[in-house]
Design a protein around this motif. Structure first.
Motif, PDB file in Angstrom:
ATOM      1  N   GLY A  50      -2.538   6.007 -10.520  1.00  0.00           N
ATOM      2  CA  GLY A  50      -3.276   5.414  -9.401  1.00  0.00           C
ATOM      3  C   GLY A  50      -2.939   6.120  -8.108  1.00  0.00           C
ATOM      4  N   ASP A  51      -3.267   5.470  -6.981  1.00  0.00           N
ATOM      5  CA  ASP A  51      -3.022   6.111  -5.679  1.00  0.00           C
ATOM      6  C   ASP A  51      -1.630   5.784  -5.135  1.00  0.00           C
ATOM      7  N   ALA A  97      -1.899  10.341   0.653  1.00  0.00           N
ATOM      8  CA  ALA A  97      -3.052  10.138  -0.231  1.00  0.00           C
ATOM      9  C   ALA A  97      -2.946  11.085  -1.417  1.00  0.00           C
ATOM     10  N   GLY A  98      -3.224  10.605  -2.608  1.00  0.00           N
ATOM     11  CA  GLY A  98      -3.132  11.460  -3.800  1.00  0.00           C
ATOM     12  C   GLY A  98      -3.059  10.609  -5.050  1.00  0.00           C
ATOM     13  N   GLN A  99      -2.876  11.289  -6.161  1.00  0.00           N
ATOM     14  CA  GLN A  99      -2.770  10.606  -7.447  1.00  0.00           C
ATOM     15  C   GLN A  99      -1.308  10.570  -7.885  1.00  0.00           C
ATOM     16  N   TYR A 100      -0.892   9.426  -8.357  1.00  0.00           N
ATOM     17  CA  TYR A 100       0.523   9.254  -8.713  1.00  0.00           C
ATOM     18  C   TYR A 100       0.661   8.626 -10.087  1.00  0.00           C
ATOM     19  N   LYS A 125       4.199  12.263  -7.977  1.00  0.00           N
ATOM     20  CA  LYS A 125       2.867  12.809  -7.662  1.00  0.00           C
ATOM     21  C   LYS A 125       2.337  13.576  -8.880  1.00  0.00           C
ATOM     22  N   ASN A 147       0.833  -1.199   0.000  1.00  0.00           N
ATOM     23  CA  ASN A 147       0.000   0.000   0.000  1.00  0.00           C
ATOM     24  C   ASN A 147       0.867   1.248   0.000  1.00  0.00           C
ATOM     25  N   ALA A 148       0.239   2.355  -0.414  1.00  0.00           N
ATOM     26  CA  ALA A 148       1.001   3.588  -0.656  1.00  0.00           C
ATOM     27  C   ALA A 148       1.723   4.054   0.607  1.00  0.00           C
ATOM     28  N   SER A 163      -0.405   2.778  -4.681  1.00  0.00           N
ATOM     29  CA  SER A 163      -0.272   1.411  -4.172  1.00  0.00           C
ATOM     30  C   SER A 163       0.126   0.492  -5.346  1.00  0.00           C
TER      31      SER A 163
END
Ligand code: GLA
Length: 397
Positions: free
Chosen positions: A376-377, A360-363, A396, A352-353, A379
């Protein structure tokens, strides 16, 4: 001793003055040297007769024609057995006339003419590591530091690998300091690669003055087997906190291309060395290298992880059930993540991230072997064959 006394007698005021002058005179801080990239003949030839000036010139040519210079490989280094059995009458080291009839300076010139750098080998002992012949080994540097360093500089040497054999049990700190100071006193920048095999925990002292080595071996010698590579990886990966920019842990040279591991294992070897910010010293004969091995050594995205200017060795965040997860923060704020399956069976791995330090965020997750992107997040889910490694670069969005 005299120098030491003189130093201790200086007043605090004069020390302050000295340091103030030093600070004022210091040029803008030079960028730290990234982990060294290049070639060394040892893993492919050891002391065999094929190790000679023709071979090394051929390797330098291959740096250009195969695109290795473009990929960042710079040092063409020669290992043990280059020297003559005896010093000259003047006490100077001399090249083995059979292997290097044109001499070391001529070889260095040839390498420099191609925009590359040249490295040499010696030992902080009375002789080097190769077994004794006629009751004597190749001459080592112990007690000859000043003269040998001056010889290296006069030949145009850019790099010294300094081994640990026949050290007469003299304190390692002293032996490696003596050569460090001799090298510095030549005025020629010579990359100092200590090869003390981790015996005296060099990670605690070798990167700091007075030694100030650029790298130090952390382990015994690698051999061209998966078991050896795995053992050395495990010994080196836990030393990440001791590597700093310009001062690297060295888990020994690469075996990629030598035939004792599968391509999957060689990809793991290269990935793990890169995430550990290890020296990338090619140890196979580039004149006969197979395309698959060359492709591994030329993966510029993985090389960029190794060479990243932030200068951090990756940190292992998971070591469980034969699965290793290593995270290396990079200068641009992204992070590289390697996931390695040491076991003999394939495994599905979920990460997990948060485990790799992502908020938490978009990567964007880039796979550095597939050269593909996914969003994705942060992960990760990956199905890893036995002995395989994936490397991602996560940024990010
Ligand atoms: C030692 C070093 C090796 C190699 C040999 C040469 O074993 O660790 O890397 O330089 O000596 O004899």
């Amino acid at each position: 001793m005299k120098g030491f006394l003189a130093c201790t007698l200086r007043t605090t005021a004069s020390w302050l003055l000295v340091s103030a002058v030093a600070v004022a005179a210091a040029p803008a801080m030079a960028a730290a040297t990234p982990p060294q990239m290049g070639f060394n003949n040892w893993n492919s030839t050891h002391c065999r007769d094929e190790f000679d000036e023709g071979m090394i010139r051929g390797i330098a040519d291959k740096f250009i024609s195969l695109g290795l210079k473009d990929a960042g490989y710079r040092f063409v280094n020669i290992d043990d057995c280059w020297a003559s059995w005896q010093r000259g009458k003047d006490g100077k080291l001399q090249a083995n006339p059979k292997r290097f009839p044109s001499g070391i300076k001529a070889l260095a010139d040839y390498i420099h003419q191609r925009g590359l750098k040249f490295g040499l080998y010696s030992s902080a002992g009375t002789s080097t590591c190769e077994p004794l012949k006629e009751n004597r080994g190749f001459p080592g540097g112990l007690g000859h530091e000043k003269q040998d360093a001056a010889t290296y500089a006069s030949w145009g040497v850019d790099y010294l690998k300094y081994d640990n054999c026949n050290n007469q049990k003299i304190d390692a700190h002293k032996r490696y300091t003596d050569m460090a100071e001799a090298l510095r006193s030549t005025g020629r920048p010579i990359f100092y690669s200590m090869c003390e095999w981790g015996e005296n925990k060099p990670w605690l002292w070798a990167g700091k003055p007075p030694v100030d080595a650029q790298s130090w071996r952390t382990t015994g010698d690698i051999t061209d087997t998966y078991a050896s590579m795995l053992k050395i990886f495990k010994e080196n990966v836990v030393l990440d906190s001791y590597a700093t920019p310009g001062h690297w842990n060295d888990p020994d040279m690469l075996e990629v291309g030598n035939g004792g591991m599968t391509d999957v294992e060689y990809r793991s070897h290269f990935s793990l060395w890169s995430i550990m910010a290890a020296p990338l010293l090619i140890g196979t004969d580039l004149r006969t290298i197979k395309p698959d091995a060359l492709q591994i050594l030329l993966n510029k995205e993985v090389i960029a992880v190794d060479q990243d200017p932030l200068g951090k060795q990756g940190h292992q965040v998971r070591d469980a059930d034969g699965i290793h997860v290593i995270v290396k923060p990079l200068k641009d704020g992204s992070r590289a993540v390697a996931v390695f399956n040491e076991t003999d069976a394939s495994h599905d791995v979920a990460i997990n991230a948060a485990e790799i330090g992502l908020k938490a965020g978009q990567y964007n997750v880039r796979d550095l072997w597939q050269h593909s992107d996914a969003k994705g997040d942060g992960s990760l889910k990956v199905s890893l064959p036995a002995h395989a490694t994936v490397v991602y670069r996560i940024v990010k969005l």
